[in-house]
Design an enzyme around this catalytic site. Structure first.
Site, PDB file in Angstrom:
ATOM      1  N   CYS A 116       0.806  -1.224   0.000  1.00  0.00           N
ATOM      2  CA  CYS A 116       0.000   0.000   0.000  1.00  0.00           C
ATOM      3  C   CYS A 116       0.839   1.273   0.000  1.00  0.00           C
ATOM      4  CB  CYS A 116      -0.939  -0.004   1.202  1.00  0.00           C
ATOM      5  SG  CYS A 116      -1.912  -1.509   1.352  1.00  0.00           S
ATOM      6  N   HIS A 256      -3.559   6.969   2.995  1.00  0.00           N
ATOM      7  CA  HIS A 256      -3.938   5.653   2.477  1.00  0.00           C
ATOM      8  C   HIS A 256      -5.321   5.307   3.002  1.00  0.00           C
ATOM      9  CE1 HIS A 256      -4.148   1.482   1.576  1.00  0.00           C
ATOM     10  NE2 HIS A 256      -3.759   1.040   2.758  1.00  0.00           N
ATOM     11  N   ASN A 286     -10.013  -0.653   0.543  1.00  0.00           N
ATOM     12  CA  ASN A 286      -8.551  -0.613   0.475  1.00  0.00           C
ATOM     13  C   ASN A 286      -8.114  -1.199  -0.871  1.00  0.00           C
ATOM     14  OD1 ASN A 286      -5.790  -0.957   0.722  1.00  0.00           O
ATOM     15  ND2 ASN A 286      -5.869  -1.899   2.751  1.00  0.00           N
TER      16      ASN A 286
END
Length: 329
Positions: A116, A256, A286
């Site tokens: 990520c 994020h 996500n």
């Protein structure tokens, strides 16, 4: 960095697949419910790639939009970096597949794996190349098809992930603008907290690895949450220090998009009001390396950034890794 030519973002683009998987859809698949998912994660729905779509297909759609935004074609590119943990295949790289699709014959191309945090790692890499004079124009893409490695019988992880791609063209910008600092890091000792064990040289694909579900995401949610909350704060403080700025200088915070509670924790620590924070985890969940660029590009499309604004991006992910950057838009 600051004694070399200024480098920033000169084009943006994003893409998400058409299919949407809602929380109510997941209620029919595993023992969960909408209220539980929303209260703990902030996620309401996520986009899922079609059976015939791979990561390079998502990346391509985002890339052509970014190139159009920059007034460029593939032939103008010197470098293509694709940040992903779900490449089309182990090799060739997804970046090489994309290079061919874009007609970017003169461009160097490689994939970057930092989960990520990958997009910020990619930005730092491209910026360094361009500041040094080695290249002039780079395409940096965060793209992942996490649905391909998600176990939809695991109620703890299957609600969290989605698919998408975000792309930016990085190049020279006017004096005073562009990237001011990066902070990248890793805690490899925590690698087992968020991983996919199967498919590599340690555990090559076999009937046994498939049977034992080693080709799916495994996560210790509690420990990853603690790491994320801590590192979102420390990385932000460090990158602002490197840039010679204070948290009050931040005009827009692009974190994020993993979990609304992590984002809220960072907002409180940095004392940032909601209007300065980009949140779209409710729509996309996500998306790993695509998370930050999807949020950044969406903010740009909505007019939330104007020339001269200070944009802070912070990500964390498997590895364990983190990456933060300060950009003057």
């Amino acid at each position: 960095m600051n004694n070399l030519r200024p480098v920033g973002i000169i084009g943006t683009g994003k893409y998400v697949p058409e299919k949407i998987l809602t929380n109510s859809d997941l209620e029919k698949m595993v023992d969960t419910n909408d209220e539980w998912i929303v209260s703990r994660t902030g996620i309401k729905e996520r986009h899922i790639a079609a059976p015939d779509q791979a990561t390079s297909d998502l990346a391509y759609e985002a890339a052509i939009r970014a190139l159009e935004s920059a007034g460029m074609t593939g032939s103008d590119l010197d470098l293509i970096i694709v940040a992903t943990i779900t490449p089309d295949s182990s090799f060739p790289s997804t970046a090489c597949i994309l290079q061919d699709k874009l007609g970017a014959k003169g461009a160097a191309a490689f994939d970057l794996s930092a989960a990520c945090s990958g997009f910020v790692y990619g930005l730092a890499t491209a910026t360094s190349f361009i500041k040094s004079g080695m290249y002039n124009n780079a395409l940096v893409i965060g793209a992942d098809c996490l649905s391909r490695i998600t176990d939809y019988t695991d109620r703890n992880t299957c609600v969290l992930f989605g698919d998408g791609a975000g792309a930016v063209v990085v190049g020279e910008v006017p004096e005073g603008r562009g990237f001011k600092a990066f902070d990248l890091g890793a805690e490899g000792a925590g690698g087992s907290l968020l991983q996919m064990e199967g498919g590599g040289s340690r555990l090559p694909a076999s009937a046994e690895t498939v049977e034992n579900k080693k080709h799916y995401i495994e996560m210790n949610g509690r420990e990853v949450f603690k790491f994320a909350v801590r590192v979102m704060g420390t990385a932000t403080i460090e990158v602002l220090r490197k840039a010679g700025m204070e948290r009050t200088d931040v005009d827009l915070f692009v974190p994020h998009q993993a979990n609304i509670r992590i984002i809220q924790s960072a907002m409180q620590r940095l004392e940032l009001p909601e209007e300065k924070v980009v949140v779209n985890v409710d729509k996309y969940a996500n998306t790993s390396a695509a998370s930050i660029p999807l949020a950044l590009v969406e903010a740009a499309e909505e007019g939330r950034m104007k020339a001269g604004d200070t944009v802070l991006m912070v990500g964390f992910g498997g590895g364990l890794t983190w990456g933060a950057s300060v950009l003057v838009w």
